[in-house]
Motif scaffolding. Structure first.
Motif, PDB file in Angstrom:
ATOM      1  N   ARG A  32     -11.382  32.542 139.820  1.00 24.51           N
ATOM      2  CA  ARG A  32     -10.317  33.083 140.675  1.00 24.51           C
ATOM      3  C   ARG A  32     -10.408  34.608 140.757  1.00 24.51           C
ATOM      4  NH1 ARG A  32      -5.730  29.721 141.400  1.00 24.51           N
ATOM      5  NH2 ARG A  32      -6.451  27.556 141.394  1.00 24.51           N
ATOM      6  N   LEU A  33     -10.701  35.258 139.647  1.00 26.35           N
ATOM      7  CA  LEU A  33     -10.818  36.719 139.636  1.00 26.35           C
ATOM      8  C   LEU A  33     -12.021  37.186 140.444  1.00 26.35           C
ATOM      9  CD1 LEU A  33      -9.985  37.416 135.885  1.00 26.35           C
ATOM     10  CD2 LEU A  33      -8.648  38.221 137.829  1.00 26.35           C
ATOM     11  N   GLN A  34     -13.102  36.423 140.396  1.00 29.98           N
ATOM     12  CA  GLN A  34     -14.332  36.837 141.070  1.00 29.98           C
ATOM     13  C   GLN A  34     -14.278  36.646 142.577  1.00 29.98           C
ATOM     14  OE1 GLN A  34     -17.389  34.669 138.961  1.00 29.98           O
ATOM     15  NE2 GLN A  34     -17.707  36.308 137.491  1.00 29.98           N
ATOM     16  N   VAL A  35     -13.524  35.655 143.060  1.00 32.11           N
ATOM     17  CA  VAL A  35     -13.500  35.416 144.512  1.00 32.11           C
ATOM     18  C   VAL A  35     -12.448  36.259 145.227  1.00 32.11           C
ATOM     19  CG1 VAL A  35     -14.356  33.058 144.279  1.00 32.11           C
ATOM     20  CG2 VAL A  35     -11.882  33.456 144.349  1.00 32.11           C
ATOM     21  N   GLN A  36     -11.492  36.857 144.508  1.00 29.55           N
ATOM     22  CA  GLN A  36     -10.448  37.641 145.162  1.00 29.55           C
ATOM     23  C   GLN A  36     -10.954  39.032 145.542  1.00 29.55           C
ATOM     24  OE1 GLN A  36      -7.090  38.306 142.551  1.00 29.55           O
ATOM     25  NE2 GLN A  36      -8.270  39.539 141.112  1.00 29.55           N
ATOM     26  N   LYS A 131     -17.747  22.326 141.446  1.00 22.30           N
ATOM     27  CA  LYS A 131     -16.816  22.896 140.465  1.00 22.30           C
ATOM     28  C   LYS A 131     -16.178  24.173 140.992  1.00 22.30           C
ATOM     29  CE  LYS A 131     -18.024  25.624 137.180  1.00 22.30           C
ATOM     30  NZ  LYS A 131     -18.560  26.314 135.978  1.00 22.30           N
ATOM     31  N   ILE A 132     -16.984  25.067 141.546  1.00 21.42           N
ATOM     32  CA  ILE A 132     -16.470  26.356 142.032  1.00 21.42           C
ATOM     33  C   ILE A 132     -15.554  26.160 143.234  1.00 21.42           C
ATOM     34  CG2 ILE A 132     -17.198  28.467 143.234  1.00 21.42           C
ATOM     35  CD1 ILE A 132     -19.484  28.661 141.205  1.00 21.42           C
ATOM     36  N   ARG A 133     -15.924  25.264 144.171  1.00 19.36           N
ATOM     37  CA  ARG A 133     -15.065  25.007 145.330  1.00 19.36           C
ATOM     38  C   ARG A 133     -13.702  24.477 144.883  1.00 19.36           C
ATOM     39  NH1 ARG A 133     -17.972  24.164 150.276  1.00 19.36           N
ATOM     40  NH2 ARG A 133     -19.624  25.737 150.280  1.00 19.36           N
ATOM     41  N   MET A 134     -13.703  23.558 143.927  1.00 16.03           N
ATOM     42  CA  MET A 134     -12.459  22.955 143.464  1.00 16.03           C
ATOM     43  C   MET A 134     -11.624  23.935 142.651  1.00 16.03           C
ATOM     44  SD  MET A 134     -13.833  19.103 142.586  1.00 16.03           S
ATOM     45  CE  MET A 134     -12.245  18.422 142.128  1.00 16.03           C
ATOM     46  N   GLN A 135     -12.282  24.808 141.897  1.00 21.86           N
ATOM     47  CA  GLN A 135     -11.557  25.830 141.137  1.00 21.86           C
ATOM     48  C   GLN A 135     -10.885  26.832 142.069  1.00 21.86           C
ATOM     49  OE1 GLN A 135     -14.640  27.356 138.545  1.00 21.86           O
ATOM     50  NE2 GLN A 135     -13.789  26.285 136.793  1.00 21.86           N
ATOM     51  N   ALA A 136     -11.588  27.206 143.135  1.00 24.06           N
ATOM     52  CA  ALA A 136     -11.067  28.225 144.052  1.00 24.06           C
ATOM     53  C   ALA A 136      -9.934  27.695 144.927  1.00 24.06           C
ATOM     54  CB  ALA A 136     -12.197  28.756 144.946  1.00 24.06           C
ATOM     55  N   GLN A 137      -9.905  26.389 145.179  1.00 25.37           N
ATOM     56  CA  GLN A 137      -8.897  25.807 146.056  1.00 25.37           C
ATOM     57  C   GLN A 137      -7.493  25.856 145.465  1.00 25.37           C
ATOM     58  OE1 GLN A 137      -9.888  21.824 147.487  1.00 25.37           O
ATOM     59  NE2 GLN A 137     -12.046  22.425 147.589  1.00 25.37           N
ATOM     60  N   MET A 146     -15.253  13.267 144.500  1.00 24.66           N
ATOM     61  CA  MET A 146     -16.035  12.559 145.512  1.00 24.66           C
ATOM     62  C   MET A 146     -15.641  12.987 146.924  1.00 24.66           C
ATOM     63  SD  MET A 146     -18.350  10.910 144.135  1.00 24.66           S
ATOM     64  CE  MET A 146     -18.918  10.189 145.672  1.00 24.66           C
ATOM     65  N   GLY A 147     -14.331  13.223 147.132  1.00 25.17           N
ATOM     66  CA  GLY A 147     -13.877  13.680 148.448  1.00 25.17           C
ATOM     67  C   GLY A 147     -14.468  15.017 148.822  1.00 25.17           C
ATOM     68  N   ASN A 148     -14.501  15.943 147.863  1.00 27.74           N
ATOM     69  CA  ASN A 148     -15.081  17.261 148.105  1.00 27.74           C
ATOM     70  C   ASN A 148     -16.591  17.179 148.292  1.00 27.74           C
ATOM     71  OD1 ASN A 148     -13.207  19.890 147.655  1.00 27.74           O
ATOM     72  ND2 ASN A 148     -12.356  18.128 146.574  1.00 27.74           N
ATOM     73  N   PHE A 149     -17.230  16.296 147.521  1.00 30.04           N
ATOM     74  CA  PHE A 149     -18.675  16.095 147.658  1.00 30.04           C
ATOM     75  C   PHE A 149     -19.014  15.614 149.072  1.00 30.04           C
ATOM     76  CE2 PHE A 149     -22.350  13.278 147.646  1.00 30.04           C
ATOM     77  CZ  PHE A 149     -23.309  14.045 147.015  1.00 30.04           C
ATOM     78  N   VAL A 223     -21.036  36.972 139.616  1.00 25.71           N
ATOM     79  CA  VAL A 223     -20.088  37.341 140.672  1.00 25.71           C
ATOM     80  C   VAL A 223     -20.656  36.988 142.044  1.00 25.71           C
ATOM     81  CG1 VAL A 223     -18.957  39.283 141.847  1.00 25.71           C
ATOM     82  CG2 VAL A 223     -18.943  39.168 139.357  1.00 25.71           C
ATOM     83  N   VAL A 224     -21.896  37.391 142.291  1.00 24.30           N
ATOM     84  CA  VAL A 224     -22.541  37.119 143.583  1.00 24.30           C
ATOM     85  C   VAL A 224     -22.706  35.615 143.793  1.00 24.30           C
ATOM     86  CG1 VAL A 224     -24.628  37.461 144.957  1.00 24.30           C
ATOM     87  CG2 VAL A 224     -23.721  39.346 143.584  1.00 24.30           C
ATOM     88  N   ARG A 225     -23.130  34.919 142.765  1.00 25.67           N
ATOM     89  CA  ARG A 225     -23.311  33.461 142.850  1.00 25.67           C
ATOM     90  C   ARG A 225     -21.997  32.750 143.176  1.00 25.67           C
ATOM     91  NH1 ARG A 225     -23.168  28.845 139.000  1.00 25.67           N
ATOM     92  NH2 ARG A 225     -21.768  30.194 137.825  1.00 25.67           N
ATOM     93  N   THR A 226     -20.919  33.160 142.519  1.00 26.42           N
ATOM     94  CA  THR A 226     -19.609  32.547 142.747  1.00 26.42           C
ATOM     95  C   THR A 226     -19.164  32.743 144.190  1.00 26.42           C
ATOM     96  OG1 THR A 226     -18.927  32.829 140.445  1.00 26.42           O
ATOM     97  CG2 THR A 226     -17.175  32.582 142.065  1.00 26.42           C
ATOM     98  N   ARG A 227     -19.342  33.961 144.716  1.00 26.01           N
ATOM     99  CA  ARG A 227     -18.918  34.250 146.089  1.00 26.01           C
ATOM    100  C   ARG A 227     -19.778  33.503 147.108  1.00 26.01           C
ATOM    101  NH1 ARG A 227     -16.741  40.484 146.390  1.00 26.01           N
ATOM    102  NH2 ARG A 227     -15.116  40.202 144.819  1.00 26.01           N
ATOM    103  N   MET A 228     -21.072  33.408 146.850  1.00 23.17           N
ATOM    104  CA  MET A 228     -21.952  32.699 147.770  1.00 23.17           C
ATOM    105  C   MET A 228     -21.659  31.206 147.781  1.00 23.17           C
ATOM    106  SD  MET A 228     -23.886  34.779 149.426  1.00 23.17           S
ATOM    107  CE  MET A 228     -25.045  33.592 150.089  1.00 23.17           C
TER     108      MET A 228
END
Length: 291
Positions: A32-36, A131-137, A146-149, A223-228
């Motif tokens: 959350r800190l890295q994507v803001q 994992k990152i998509r679900m954490q950021a949501q 499975m729904g996100n996949f 940081v870059v990996r998380t944002r990408m």
């Protein structure tokens, strides 16, 4: 060449899952800190969290305690694959070079760590994206793992599941290439010094130091990996915030300053530190149970 030993694979996977369960809320605050604060992405432009503790409190208050484990399912799946392959491959590669642990060298261990990190992270990349998509949501999360996949696959294709794979492999090469050799080297020197034997205190100190070394080396790439990974592919002419990994790195540095590359460092270290401590204490204990 010695026969393949399956035990490091099993022990590595079990210890990785145990460590992930114990430190997952810290990993979520790091994401959350890295994507803001991304000026090119309206959804994540706002600075919602002032630090790790503020993020933990605010997430609990606004989204509930359960939100601290958003994305735990793909995280567990990731450790079951990534952790298993990483440790098993690392130990197997070392035994291919030398038969006895006391004959290992730092450069050999770094090489084995880099190779095992790249191999394991490349295979497990889809679980990392999930994992990152679900954490950021946060509380807007829908459909479960499975729904996100399925959503990622339908909207972005196979490419979306292996988004930022080069960064994932680079980060894993850095983390594994630093952490595992630092642990092995520290443990070896402590035992040889005669101050402490092969005890839980030696394992604790060695794992603490390897976690710190790994966090310092890997945070900018993380940081870059998380944002990408969090950036959705635009299939209909839309504008993506970043054209590629180098563009993401340069834009982050230009728009937010150099220390933006160390966003989430404290939760990153406070995760890697306890994660490595739990992992290595569990791993070493499993080894002794088998002895």
């Amino acid at each position: 060449m010695p026969a393949l030993n399956w035990k490091p694979f099993i022990y590595g996977g079990l210890a990785s899952i145990t460590a992930e369960c114990g430190t997952f809320p810290i990993d979520l605050t790091k994401t959350r800190l890295q994507v803001q604060g991304q000026v090119n992405d309206a959804k994540y432009k706002e600075i919602r969290y002032r630090g790790m503790m503020h993020a933990l409190v605010r997430i609990c208050r606004e989204e509930g305690l359960k939100a601290l484990y958003s994305g735990i399912a793909p995280a567990m799946l990731r450790q079951a694959s990534y952790g298993t392959i990483k440790i098993g491959t690392y130990q197997s590669l070392k035994r291919m070079f030398v038969e006895h642990p006391e004959d290992e060298t730092l450069m050999m261990n770094v090489l084995c760590g880099v190779l095992s990190g790249v191999i394991s992270s490349s295979i497990a990349n889809p679980t990392d994206v999930l994992k990152i998509r679900m954490q950021a949501q946060g509380r807007t999360i829908q459909g479960g793992m499975m729904g996100n996949f399925i959503q990622i696959y339908q909207n972005e294709g196979t490419k979306g599941l292996w988004k930022a794979i080069s960064l994932t492999a680079q980060r894993a090469a850095i983390v594994v290439g630093v952490e595992l050799p630092v642990y092995d080297l520290t443990k070896k020197h402590i035992i040889l010094s005669g101050h402490m034997g092969d005890t839980v205190y030696t394992h604790f100190l060695s794992s603490f130091l390897c976690g710190l070394a790994g966090a310092l080396a890997s945070n900018p790439v993380d940081v870059v990996r998380t944002r990408m990974m969090n950036q959705k592919s635009q299939n209909h002419g839309g504008h993506s915030a970043y054209k590629g990994t180098l563009d993401c790195l340069l834009q982050t540095w230009k728009n937010e300053g150099f220390f933006a590359l160390y966003k989430g460092f404290w939760p990153n270290w406070l995760r890697l530190g306890p994660w490595n401590i739990i992992f290595f204490l569990t791993y070493e204990r499993l080894k002794k149970l088998d002895a």
